[in-house]
Motif scaffolding. Structure first.
Motif, PDB file in Angstrom:
ATOM      1  N   ALA A 182      12.018 -26.921   0.885  1.00 44.02           N
ATOM      2  CA  ALA A 182      11.701 -27.746  -0.282  1.00 44.02           C
ATOM      3  C   ALA A 182      11.206 -29.126   0.157  1.00 44.02           C
ATOM      4  CB  ALA A 182      12.935 -27.874  -1.176  1.00 44.02           C
ATOM      5  N   ARG A 183      11.833 -29.719   1.163  1.00 40.39           N
ATOM      6  CA  ARG A 183      11.371 -31.009   1.676  1.00 40.39           C
ATOM      7  C   ARG A 183       9.985 -30.878   2.294  1.00 40.39           C
ATOM      8  NH1 ARG A 183      15.758 -34.136   5.259  1.00 40.39           N
ATOM      9  NH2 ARG A 183      13.968 -35.547   5.372  1.00 40.39           N
ATOM     10  N   LEU A 184       9.758 -29.762   2.979  1.00 40.35           N
ATOM     11  CA  LEU A 184       8.451 -29.533   3.594  1.00 40.35           C
ATOM     12  C   LEU A 184       7.376 -29.396   2.521  1.00 40.35           C
ATOM     13  CD1 LEU A 184       6.808 -28.956   6.176  1.00 40.35           C
ATOM     14  CD2 LEU A 184       7.383 -26.544   5.890  1.00 40.35           C
ATOM     15  N   ALA A 185       7.664 -28.633   1.460  1.00 41.10           N
ATOM     16  CA  ALA A 185       6.687 -28.439   0.384  1.00 41.10           C
ATOM     17  C   ALA A 185       6.358 -29.758  -0.297  1.00 41.10           C
ATOM     18  CB  ALA A 185       7.215 -27.419  -0.624  1.00 41.10           C
ATOM     19  N   ASP A 186       7.350 -30.617  -0.472  1.00 40.65           N
ATOM     20  CA  ASP A 186       7.124 -31.909  -1.115  1.00 40.65           C
ATOM     21  C   ASP A 186       6.238 -32.822  -0.270  1.00 40.65           C
ATOM     22  OD1 ASP A 186       8.647 -31.166  -3.272  1.00 40.65           O
ATOM     23  OD2 ASP A 186      10.478 -32.138  -2.559  1.00 40.65           O
ATOM     24  N   ALA A 187       6.139 -32.535   1.011  1.00 36.29           N
ATOM     25  CA  ALA A 187       5.328 -33.365   1.900  1.00 36.29           C
ATOM     26  C   ALA A 187       3.865 -32.934   1.939  1.00 36.29           C
ATOM     27  CB  ALA A 187       5.901 -33.341   3.323  1.00 36.29           C
TER      28      ALA A 187
END
Length: 810
Positions: free
Chosen positions: A30-35
């Motif tokens: 999820a953190r990766l997708a937000d980036a």
């Protein structure tokens, strides 16, 4: 859209999905997708899964590393302005017509692709260089689209040769229609038939509002009526033809616009292949950039890929923790394949398990891990975890049953190159049976070749890890005074539950705690005492190692400083010799110049003094034989040609030291020179006559008359030295202020000042060093005591700075 990442991951079986959830891998995704920056890149991030293929893992890590390095040097590079044009590309490929906004998205995406391609084209990193070759700016298509639409997506008049003319016809027809209707409603022909004197639009036709009861007075076509029926919207017959002309012009314009859109859609369809490849390349760069940005956020590193199933995590941090995170060092594999972590509740045992598992999954997904340089992780065939409470009322499962069901699944999959993480192994049932079952499971996992890390409170498992060769104890520390865990993981020693200490600190009556302690067996007491003793010894050893390390660093620093001092002294010596040789050369040049001046004056005054001319010629010839690059001997001479005696002046060939011979050893092989206030012993073979040396044997047997005639040259040398001394005296101050300098800087400046002051002929000088800690004062006075040009020193007197100054006699 198919990407290389997707095709690579299809070749490997996915790792255990349930364990990924337990280890919180979806949180990282999820953190990766937000980036990411746009839809295609986000979909790649959300679809990322750990791989068990070493080649795929290595490529993923390289993608992250190369993107991270590129972004660090090109902060403005990216996919800014790119849109998810995948659906528009596919519509055009099927022969569909695209809308103006779709063409605008395609143009903006091609412009973003061109910027990124230009930035990547010169990059030598192989993955980025290869990615640049898959980005197509398609300048011809981009230029056509940019010439056809304005920034709002409206077709420009220049989009085709006919469109501009058709739009002008529409405007002319409209203006005629409006003008006729305006004349009609203001002409007075309608009388009070008008409801309002306005022109409005109904069904694409311009109409005027007429009162229903006056309909018969106005000839025209009724297009609409108001809700009350009191107003009819009528197109007057006088404006019908003009309305038809306006409508026909609009239809012609629309037909031309549709033709242009169809033509442009066919143009896009002809570039479907390059457009798809460009969109995929942009998505991959966006995905790689997101991995790089996530790594920067977590201060992560690319862990080395271990070629054996051995884990080395240094300074590892769980990505889900915020604030001050205590890093842990975890080692597993090699000498031991099972790690038993014990310690009090909330001490960080489970966090250590999750950190090991989650960082392994991140590593095998091509992500950098939050750890320190030197960390190494293998590529596991699979990662299994049983963490958390598996209790389920709906399925009639107790905590123990839930754990056991998960463990049964892990047992069936256990094997070499697997990582198994078990939280509270054997808990939830009778302690005796639970610890026995836990030992059997650990034995099985060790024999299977898997790496296993487990947490427990059972003392029997602490003993098991101590006595089993392939197992190791580990513990998390707890501060009994503050009742807070330190979260530090120590491998090699079991942890203490600290139940009694915590109970006392929380206020449980001491009598109850004492009663509880008395119920422990002697073996348990001995075990806890031994463990406490080992921990204390280990702590002392660690502190001693720290002290040794600090002492070693100080020693290295002192050695480096001494080496620098040695190099500085050598540089100063070389500079001093170079300066002395330069001074000597200048003095010889001045002697030559003065001799030539004497000759010219004598020629003008006494042309008949032939004998004087001869003497001067002989002196000039002797001086001309002195090489300009050599120091100052009046005549070339060797030690063998001179009979040295006490009182003669001489200089050394190697060091350039000049002085009076104070003593000669028996045999005449060594001599003692007085140089300033210093005596040095040198080999006689190294001596040569000094300029102006007071010796009878240093001149030819031409008698005293020759020496008298050379008095002018000696006086010239003396005057040159006096001038040099006078120049120094004019520039050298009588005091030197060293306050604010370090010891090494101060001593370097002090040496140069004493040299200049001595050359200037100063009898004494004042060195100002201040009081301070006394370190600089002591260093200055110690150095002055060893300085050969200093006769003595004393502290400053009243009015001279007191103990904050030192007066040296030169």
């Amino acid at each position: 859209m198919t990407t290389p990442e997707a095709s690579l991951s299809e070749r490997t079986s996915a790792l255990d999905a349930r364990s990924q959830t337990l280890l919180e891998f979806p949180f990282v995704l999820a953190r990766l997708a937000d980036a990411t920056g746009f839809g295609p890149g986000r979909r790649l991030a959300e679809a990322l899964t750990p791989s068990s293929d070493t080649a795929i893992v290595g490529r993923g890590l390289d993608e992250t590393s190369q993107a991270r390095a590129f972004i660090a040097g090109h902060s403005g590079a990216g996919i800014g302005g790119a849109k998810d044009i995948g659906p528009w590309i596919e519509r055009a490929a099927r022969g569909g017509r695209l809308d103006p906004v779709h063409f605008l998205d395609i143009a903006e995406t091609l412009e973003a692709a061109t910027r990124l391609g230009d930035a990547l084209s010169g990059d030598r990193r192989p993955l980025l260089h290869d990615l640049a070759s898959q980005i197509h700016g398609l300048p011809s298509l981009r230029n056509v689209l940019q010439r056809s639409f304005d920034p709002t997506g409206e077709l420009l008049d220049t989009a085709s040769p006919r469109l501009g003319g058709l739009r002008r016809a529409v405007r002319v027809a409209y203006e005629r229609l409006r003008s006729r209707l305006e004349q009609f409603i203001h002409s007075g022909e309608l009388g009070n038939s008008l409801q309002e004197p306005i022109i409005t639009l109904r069904g694409g036709r311009y109409v005027i509002p007429i009162r229903a009861d006056a309909k018969s007075r106005v000839k025209g076509i009724v297009h609409d009526a108001s809700g009350s029926g009191q107003t009819l919207f009528v197109e007057p017959l006088v404006a019908v033809e003009m309305g038809n002309a306006w409508r026909q012009a609009q239809l012609a314009e629309r037909s031309e616009i549709e033709r242009i859109l169809d033509e442009l859609s066919m143009l896009v369809a002809g570039q479907v292949g390059p457009l798809r490849e460009t969109l995929e390349a942009l998505a991959r760069f966006d995905f790689w950039s997101a991995k790089a940005r996530l790594a920067e956020e977590m201060d992560a590193i690319a862990a080395e890929i271990a070629d054996r199933p051995e884990v080395t995590l240094l300074g590892a941090r769980h990505p889900g923790l915020s604030g001050h995170v205590v890093p842990v060092d975890i080692r597993l594999g090699g000498e031991y394949t099972a790690l038993l972590i014990t310690g009090p509740n909330t001490g960080g045992k489970t966090v250590a398990l999750r950190t090991l598992g989650l960082l392994s999954l991140m590593h095998q997904s091509g992500l950098h891990v939050p750890a320190d340089t030197g960390s190494r992780l293998p590529v596991f065939a699979d990662v299994y975890a049983d963490i958390g409470d598996e209790q389920s009322v709906a399925q009639s499962l107790s905590t123990f049953s839930g754990h056991l069901r998960s463990i049964v699944r892990i047992v069936q999959a256990a094997g070499p190159n697997r990582l198994i993480l078990l939280d509270e192994l054997g808990a939830g049932t009778d302690p005796t049976e639970g610890s026995a079952l836990a030992q059997a499971l650990l034995d099985y996992f060790i024999r299977s070749g898997a790496l296993v890390a487990a947490t427990t409170h059972y003392a029997e498992l602490k003993l098991y890890a101590h006595t089993t060769p392939k197992a190791r104890n580990a513990s998390v520390e707890f501060d009994v005074e503050t009742l807070r865990p330190t979260y530090k993981l120590t491998i090699g020693l079991p942890g203490q539950s600290q139940a009694f200490a915590i109970a006392e600190r929380l206020g449980l009556p001491s009598a109850i705690v004492a009663e509880a302690r008395s119920r422990l067996t002697d073996e348990q007491h001995a075990f806890e005492e031994t463990l406490a003793s080992i921990k204390a010894t280990q702590s002392e050893t660690a502190e001693a190692l720290v002290r040794v390390g600090l002492a070693e660093e100080r020693a290295k620093g002192a050695l480096a400083e001494a080496e620098e001092e040695r190099r500085r002294a050598r540089r100063e010596r070389d500079e001093t010799v170079k300066t002395a040789r330069g001074d000597a050369e200048r003095m010889v040049d001045e002697v030559r110049a003065e001799v030539r001046g004497i000759r010219r004056r004598l020629e003008r005054e006494t042309l008949t003094q032939r004998s004087l001319d001869e003497d001067l010629a002989r002196v000039s010839a002797q001086l001309e034989r002195i090489p300009a690059a050599e120091p100052v001997p009046v005549r070339p001479s060797t030690a063998a040609a001179v009979a040295w005696r006490i009182g003669m002046r001489a200089r050394t060939r190697t060091g350039g030291a000049e002085g009076r011979i104070a003593a000669l050893e028996r045999g005449g092989r060594r001599a003692t020179l007085e140089v300033g206030g210093l005596r040095i012993t040198v080999a006689v073979d190294d001596l040569e006559p000094a300029v102006g040396g007071e010796t009878e044997t240093s001149w030819p047997e031409s008698g005293r008359g020759d020496r008298a005639r050379l008095g002018t040259s000696a006086a010239s040398i003396s005057s040159s030295a006096s001038r040099l001394q006078l120049d120094r005296a004019r520039t050298v101050a009588t005091s030197l202020d060293l306050r604010g300098a370090t010891v090494s800087e101060a001593l370097e400046v002090l040496d140069r000042y004493i040299d200049d002051a001595s050359l200037a002929g100063l009898d004494q000088a004042t060195i100002i060093h201040g009081m301070g800690t006394g370190a600089l004062r002591d260093a200055v006075r110690d150095h002055a005591s060893a300085q050969p040009l200093v006769r003595s020193w004393r502290p400053g007197g009243r009015g001279e700075g007191g103990d904050g100054a030192t007066v040296v006699s030169l």
